[in-house]
Design a protein around this motif. Structure first.
Motif, PDB file in Angstrom:
ATOM      1  N   LYS A  35      -9.389  -5.526  -9.581  1.00 16.25           N
ATOM      2  CA  LYS A  35      -7.951  -5.447  -9.872  1.00 16.25           C
ATOM      3  C   LYS A  35      -7.559  -3.976  -9.920  1.00 16.25           C
ATOM      4  CE  LYS A  35      -7.776  -9.739 -12.566  1.00 16.25           C
ATOM      5  NZ  LYS A  35      -9.224 -10.028 -12.503  1.00 16.25           N
ATOM      6  N   TYR A  85       5.263  -3.444 -14.731  1.00 15.27           N
ATOM      7  CA  TYR A  85       4.130  -4.301 -15.083  1.00 15.27           C
ATOM      8  C   TYR A  85       2.837  -3.490 -15.154  1.00 15.27           C
ATOM      9  CZ  TYR A  85       0.140  -7.338 -14.293  1.00 15.27           C
ATOM     10  OH  TYR A  85      -1.098  -7.933 -14.377  1.00 15.27           O
ATOM     11  N   TYR A  86       2.597  -2.659 -14.121  1.00 17.05           N
ATOM     12  CA  TYR A  86       1.372  -1.864 -14.116  1.00 17.05           C
ATOM     13  C   TYR A  86       1.376  -0.844 -15.246  1.00 17.05           C
ATOM     14  CZ  TYR A  86      -0.077  -3.938  -9.710  1.00 17.05           C
ATOM     15  OH  TYR A  86      -0.488  -4.827  -8.754  1.00 17.05           O
ATOM     16  N   ARG A 120      12.290  -4.615  -6.674  1.00 21.94           N
ATOM     17  CA  ARG A 120      11.009  -5.303  -6.868  1.00 21.94           C
ATOM     18  C   ARG A 120       9.906  -4.297  -7.227  1.00 21.94           C
ATOM     19  NH1 ARG A 120       8.096  -9.358  -8.750  1.00 21.94           N
ATOM     20  NH2 ARG A 120       6.168  -9.712  -7.596  1.00 21.94           N
ATOM     21  N   SER A 121       9.940  -3.127  -6.584  1.00 21.70           N
ATOM     22  CA  SER A 121       8.907  -2.125  -6.856  1.00 21.70           C
ATOM     23  C   SER A 121       9.027  -1.578  -8.278  1.00 21.70           C
ATOM     24  CB  SER A 121       8.986  -0.984  -5.841  1.00 21.70           C
ATOM     25  OG  SER A 121      10.188  -0.257  -5.984  1.00 21.70           O
ATOM     26  N   LEU A 130       7.328  -4.122 -10.458  1.00 26.23           N
ATOM     27  CA  LEU A 130       5.874  -4.028 -10.301  1.00 26.23           C
ATOM     28  C   LEU A 130       5.327  -2.817 -11.059  1.00 26.23           C
ATOM     29  CD1 LEU A 130       5.578  -4.865  -6.494  1.00 26.23           C
ATOM     30  CD2 LEU A 130       4.837  -6.315  -8.387  1.00 26.23           C
ATOM     31  N   ALA A 179       1.671  -0.623  -5.010  1.00 24.91           N
ATOM     32  CA  ALA A 179       1.980  -1.831  -5.779  1.00 24.91           C
ATOM     33  C   ALA A 179       2.541  -2.929  -4.884  1.00 24.91           C
ATOM     34  CB  ALA A 179       2.973  -1.493  -6.891  1.00 24.91           C
ATOM     35  N   CYS A 180       3.389  -2.548  -3.951  1.00 21.14           N
ATOM     36  CA  CYS A 180       3.992  -3.524  -3.037  1.00 21.14           C
ATOM     37  C   CYS A 180       2.955  -4.094  -2.072  1.00 21.14           C
ATOM     38  CB  CYS A 180       5.145  -2.878  -2.268  1.00 21.14           C
ATOM     39  SG  CYS A 180       6.633  -2.621  -3.278  1.00 21.14           S
ATOM     40  N   LYS A 194      -1.480  -9.957  -1.079  1.00 24.36           N
ATOM     41  CA  LYS A 194      -2.155 -10.982  -1.886  1.00 24.36           C
ATOM     42  C   LYS A 194      -3.598 -11.201  -1.438  1.00 24.36           C
ATOM     43  CE  LYS A 194       1.962 -13.465  -3.438  1.00 24.36           C
ATOM     44  NZ  LYS A 194       2.870 -12.330  -3.211  1.00 24.36           N
ATOM     45  N   CYS A 200       9.920  -3.243   0.273  1.00 23.04           N
ATOM     46  CA  CYS A 200       9.664  -3.542  -1.139  1.00 23.04           C
ATOM     47  C   CYS A 200       9.672  -2.261  -1.968  1.00 23.04           C
ATOM     48  CB  CYS A 200       8.319  -4.253  -1.275  1.00 23.04           C
ATOM     49  SG  CYS A 200       7.687  -4.371  -2.969  1.00 23.04           S
ATOM     50  N   SER A 222      -5.636  -5.130   0.625  1.00 28.13           N
ATOM     51  CA  SER A 222      -4.804  -4.143  -0.065  1.00 28.13           C
ATOM     52  C   SER A 222      -5.612  -2.911  -0.461  1.00 28.13           C
ATOM     53  CB  SER A 222      -4.122  -4.755  -1.290  1.00 28.13           C
ATOM     54  OG  SER A 222      -5.055  -5.224  -2.233  1.00 28.13           O
ATOM     55  N   ASP A 245       1.101  -6.676  -3.945  1.00 23.23           N
ATOM     56  CA  ASP A 245       1.960  -7.831  -4.190  1.00 23.23           C
ATOM     57  C   ASP A 245       2.184  -8.657  -2.930  1.00 23.23           C
ATOM     58  OD1 ASP A 245       3.827  -9.367  -5.866  1.00 23.23           O
ATOM     59  OD2 ASP A 245       5.392  -8.461  -4.639  1.00 23.23           O
TER      60      ASP A 245
END
Length: 225
Positions: free
Chosen positions: A79, A176-177, A169-170, A173, A113-114, A120, A164, A125, A117
């Motif tokens: 992760k 969140y991180y 949206r970024s 993200l 990050a995008c 997936k 993104c 990634s 996301d």
């Protein structure tokens, strides 16, 4: 034999034939034994907290993480958290970020990050983001140019990733991180990258540490024993 018994025998034969056909139509089907234990690949929990312009972070991804993942990726639950030493705040409902290496790093982290996301796929990634950090096309790396060229190399459509990174949206993200990074870092003594293996910080060679953590290390680990 009575007509009824003949019909019953005929129908049971059809049922058996159909069930036999279904059981063997799937090439991945295996016989199940309730008393047997199916052995699964042991995985370590690897969490990497980083920012895209940090020299140590770039070196770690390119020189340690990618080579290790290529060799024993099936043993790693990876992760990534692209946020690093960033700080954040909200004003009138909008979130803002202040990155250690300036606004360009914030944008680069958003690209990372995008990619996570949208793709997936952990390996896709990781290899894509490491490619962007490599700065093959000049500059510090992790720019739109790097995103486009790395997309061509890895056969990934970079357009939605760039879109993104330029959208709200970024921001979500990154927030969140940031929250996840704050959970494991000391605000007064932050340093990047932070690598946690099963919750413990990695301070030695990554491949060696993972190999010595696994209960049943694969042949790729033999040089560490």
């Amino acid at each position: 034999m009575s007509p009824y018994l003949k019909l019953l025998f005929y129908l049971s034969g059809i049922s058996f034939a159909v069930s036999f056909e279904i059981d063997h139509s799937n090439p991945d089907a295996v016989e199940y034994d309730s008393n047997s234990k199916v052995e699964k690949t042991e995985k370590v929990d690897l969490r990497v907290y980083y920012c895209c312009y940090c020299g140590g972070c770039v070196d770690f991804h390119i020189k340690e993480l990618v080579p290790t993942y290529k060799k024993i990726g099936s043993y790693i639950d990876l992760k990534n958290y692209p946020y690093g030493l960033t700080s954040r705040w909200k004003h009138h409902g909008k979130i803002y970020f202040d990155c250690a290496h300036g606004p360009e790093e914030c944008y680069g982290d958003k690209l990372h990050a995008c990619a996570i996301d949208i793709l997936k796929n952990v390996s896709q990634s990781e290899f894509y983001n490491s490619c962007m950090m490599n700065a093959t096309w000049g500059g510090k790396g992790s720019t739109d140019k790097d995103a486009i060229n790395c997309g061509k190399l890895r056969k990934i459509d970079s357009k939605p990733i760039i879109e993104c990174a330029n959208s709200e949206r970024s921001d979500a993200l990154m927030e969140y991180y940031g929250i996840e990074t704050d959970k494991v870092t000391d605000p007064k003594n932050k340093s990047m990258p932070l690598i946690l293996l099963n919750g413990k910080e990695v301070t030695d060679n990554l491949m060696k540490t993972i190999c010595q953590t696994l209960a049943k290390p694969p042949p790729e680990c033999k040089s560490f024993f």
